[in-house]
Scaffold this motif. Structure first.
Motif, PDB file in Angstrom:
ATOM      1  N   PRO A   1     -16.590  56.023 -32.609  1.00  0.00           N
ATOM      2  CA  PRO A   1     -17.322  54.977 -32.574  1.00  0.00           C
ATOM      3  C   PRO A   1     -17.551  54.016 -31.270  1.00  0.00           C
ATOM      4  N   VAL A   2     -16.389  53.739 -30.709  1.00  0.00           N
ATOM      5  CA  VAL A   2     -16.528  52.893 -29.601  1.00  0.00           C
ATOM      6  C   VAL A   2     -17.034  53.278 -28.525  1.00  0.00           C
ATOM      7  N   LEU A   3     -17.167  54.651 -28.216  1.00  0.00           N
ATOM      8  CA  LEU A   3     -17.875  55.285 -27.200  1.00  0.00           C
ATOM      9  C   LEU A   3     -19.398  55.287 -27.302  1.00  0.00           C
ATOM     10  N   HIS A   4     -19.762  54.997 -28.655  1.00  0.00           N
ATOM     11  CA  HIS A   4     -21.347  55.278 -29.102  1.00  0.00           C
ATOM     12  C   HIS A   4     -21.871  53.949 -29.140  1.00  0.00           C
ATOM     13  N   ALA A   5     -21.587  52.905 -29.035  1.00  0.00           N
ATOM     14  CA  ALA A   5     -22.086  51.484 -29.322  1.00  0.00           C
ATOM     15  C   ALA A   5     -21.816  50.876 -27.900  1.00  0.00           C
ATOM     16  N   PRO A   6     -22.542  49.716 -27.686  1.00  0.00           N
ATOM     17  CA  PRO A   6     -22.641  49.183 -26.495  1.00  0.00           C
ATOM     18  C   PRO A   6     -21.284  48.044 -26.428  1.00  0.00           C
ATOM     19  N   ALA A   7     -20.824  47.753 -25.444  1.00  0.00           N
ATOM     20  CA  ALA A   7     -19.447  46.990 -25.297  1.00  0.00           C
ATOM     21  C   ALA A   7     -19.832  45.593 -25.022  1.00  0.00           C
ATOM     22  N   ARG A   8     -18.766  44.865 -25.571  1.00  0.00           N
ATOM     23  CA  ARG A   8     -18.984  43.261 -25.324  1.00  0.00           C
ATOM     24  C   ARG A   8     -18.903  42.991 -23.787  1.00  0.00           C
ATOM     25  N   PRO A   9     -19.493  41.948 -23.742  1.00  0.00           N
ATOM     26  CA  PRO A   9     -19.505  41.438 -22.209  1.00  0.00           C
ATOM     27  C   PRO A   9     -17.840  40.837 -21.934  1.00  0.00           C
ATOM     28  N   VAL A  10     -17.579  41.055 -20.646  1.00  0.00           N
ATOM     29  CA  VAL A  10     -16.323  40.249 -20.344  1.00  0.00           C
ATOM     30  C   VAL A  10     -16.614  38.852 -19.904  1.00  0.00           C
ATOM     31  N   THR A  11     -15.881  38.164 -20.396  1.00  0.00           N
ATOM     32  CA  THR A  11     -15.882  36.617 -20.329  1.00  0.00           C
ATOM     33  C   THR A  11     -14.791  35.867 -19.649  1.00  0.00           C
ATOM     34  N   GLU A  12     -13.265  36.678 -20.016  1.00  0.00           N
ATOM     35  CA  GLU A  12     -12.503  36.088 -19.429  1.00  0.00           C
ATOM     36  C   GLU A  12     -11.851  37.116 -18.379  1.00  0.00           C
ATOM     37  N   PHE A  13     -11.379  36.418 -17.309  1.00  0.00           N
ATOM     38  CA  PHE A  13     -11.066  37.373 -16.247  1.00  0.00           C
ATOM     39  C   PHE A  13      -9.279  36.999 -15.976  1.00  0.00           C
ATOM     40  N   GLY A  14      -8.752  36.765 -16.872  1.00  0.00           N
ATOM     41  CA  GLY A  14      -7.341  36.304 -16.831  1.00  0.00           C
ATOM     42  C   GLY A  14      -6.290  37.673 -16.716  1.00  0.00           C
ATOM     43  N   SER A  15      -5.112  37.238 -17.147  1.00  0.00           N
ATOM     44  CA  SER A  15      -4.104  38.357 -16.956  1.00  0.00           C
ATOM     45  C   SER A  15      -4.194  39.491 -18.096  1.00  0.00           C
ATOM     46  N   ASP A  16      -4.860  39.207 -19.213  1.00  0.00           N
ATOM     47  CA  ASP A  16      -5.237  40.541 -19.946  1.00  0.00           C
ATOM     48  C   ASP A  16      -5.979  41.428 -19.509  1.00  0.00           C
ATOM     49  N   LEU A  17      -7.054  40.912 -18.894  1.00  0.00           N
ATOM     50  CA  LEU A  17      -8.151  41.739 -18.051  1.00  0.00           C
ATOM     51  C   LEU A  17      -7.431  42.558 -16.942  1.00  0.00           C
ATOM     52  N   GLN A  18      -6.569  41.877 -16.331  1.00  0.00           N
ATOM     53  CA  GLN A  18      -5.821  42.572 -15.028  1.00  0.00           C
ATOM     54  C   GLN A  18      -5.061  43.428 -15.590  1.00  0.00           C
TER      55      GLN A  18
ATOM     56  N   VAL B   1     -16.631  47.172 -18.893  1.00  0.00           N
ATOM     57  CA  VAL B   1     -15.882  47.047 -17.535  1.00  0.00           C
ATOM     58  C   VAL B   1     -15.449  48.592 -17.331  1.00  0.00           C
ATOM     59  N   PHE B   2     -15.750  48.908 -15.906  1.00  0.00           N
ATOM     60  CA  PHE B   2     -15.120  50.279 -15.634  1.00  0.00           C
ATOM     61  C   PHE B   2     -14.751  50.110 -14.234  1.00  0.00           C
ATOM     62  N   ILE B   3     -13.682  51.312 -13.947  1.00  0.00           N
ATOM     63  CA  ILE B   3     -13.133  51.528 -12.811  1.00  0.00           C
ATOM     64  C   ILE B   3     -13.768  52.455 -11.982  1.00  0.00           C
ATOM     65  N   TYR B   4     -13.593  52.471 -10.688  1.00  0.00           N
ATOM     66  CA  TYR B   4     -13.912  53.710  -9.842  1.00  0.00           C
ATOM     67  C   TYR B   4     -13.163  54.216  -8.839  1.00  0.00           C
ATOM     68  N   ASP B   5     -12.941  55.375  -8.493  1.00  0.00           N
ATOM     69  CA  ASP B   5     -12.078  55.669  -7.369  1.00  0.00           C
ATOM     70  C   ASP B   5     -12.425  57.000  -7.030  1.00  0.00           C
ATOM     71  N   CYS B   6     -13.608  57.009  -6.157  1.00  0.00           N
ATOM     72  CA  CYS B   6     -14.311  58.314  -5.770  1.00  0.00           C
ATOM     73  C   CYS B   6     -14.746  58.308  -4.444  1.00  0.00           C
TER      74      CYS B   6
ATOM     75  N   GLN C   1     -13.021  41.982 -10.665  1.00  0.00           N
ATOM     76  CA  GLN C   1     -11.900  41.567 -11.446  1.00  0.00           C
ATOM     77  C   GLN C   1     -11.767  40.126 -11.665  1.00  0.00           C
ATOM     78  N   TYR C   2     -12.157  39.364 -10.691  1.00  0.00           N
ATOM     79  CA  TYR C   2     -11.990  37.767 -10.613  1.00  0.00           C
ATOM     80  C   TYR C   2     -13.131  37.067 -11.344  1.00  0.00           C
ATOM     81  N   GLY C   3     -14.162  37.701 -11.660  1.00  0.00           N
ATOM     82  CA  GLY C   3     -15.265  36.991 -12.129  1.00  0.00           C
ATOM     83  C   GLY C   3     -16.509  36.997 -11.092  1.00  0.00           C
ATOM     84  N   ASN C   4     -16.219  37.239  -9.971  1.00  0.00           N
ATOM     85  CA  ASN C   4     -17.202  37.036  -8.839  1.00  0.00           C
ATOM     86  C   ASN C   4     -18.224  38.005  -8.679  1.00  0.00           C
TER      87      ASN C   4
END
Length: 188
Positions: free
Chosen positions: A21-38, A67-72, A129-132
């Protein structure tokens, strides 16, 4: 923390499959850019590296954050690595829009690939990753990655963009090699 640090920290996590299910529903916005996100980002980079991916959305490891990461590589072959939180993709329109039919796969349906037409360039806006605020325009694998991963954030897997027959073949292709990808893949 800088991407260079995120790349050397973290632990590969199991990648969940289409149908979860988590792949087929919109994600929650990132609002906290602290250590948990890092910590999450470091795990996402480790997972993507272990799976030999081009990018990875948080939902693919079961976290419903936008949030997503990329390396390509981009359209000129330059390796690009980064993070986009709360992504929005802008695609070229009208005369500027050129579709490229290219082979695409998804780490959440490993071992299966098919051609999918997407615009040759995209602009991705969001936060680092810092919220900028960030805005990146790219073609090549990176431009496709922006579209693919932002789809994940919106609860769309690339199979949703395929005709039924092609989607069914994609599932058959995955089924043929699924024994190579355990439930804990790529984590060990």
């Amino acid at each position: 923390m800088p991407v260079s640090e995120l790349l050397r920290l973290g632990t590969a996590q199991p990648i969940i499959r289409w149908g979860t299910p988590v792949l087929h529903a919109p994600a929650r916005p990132v609002t906290e850019f602290g250590s948990d996100l890092q910590d999450l980002l470091a795990d996402m980079f480790a997972t993507n590296t272990a799976a030999h991916g081009a990018g990875l959305a948080a939902q693919q490891i079961g976290v419903d954050l936008a949030v997503f990461i990329y390396d390509c590589t981009d359209e000129v072959g330059t390796q690009r690595t980064g993070v986009v939180c709360n992504p929005v993709v802008d695609l070229p329109e009208a005369v500027d829009r050129q579709l490229v039919d290219d082979c695409e796969g998804c780490l959440s349906l490993p071992g299966a690939y098919t051609d999918l037409a997407r615009p040759d360039f995209s602009t991705c806006r969001g936060n680092d990753q810092y919220g900028n605020p960030i805005e990146i325009t790219a073609g090549g694998t990176l431009g496709r990655c922006f579209q693919h991963e932002t789809d994940h954030i919106n609860g769309i897997v690339f199979g949703d963009r395929l005709p039924t027959r092609k989607r069914k073949q994609l599932y058959r292709d995955h089924d043929e090699v699924s024994d190579q990808y355990t439930a804990h893949w790529p984590a060990c």
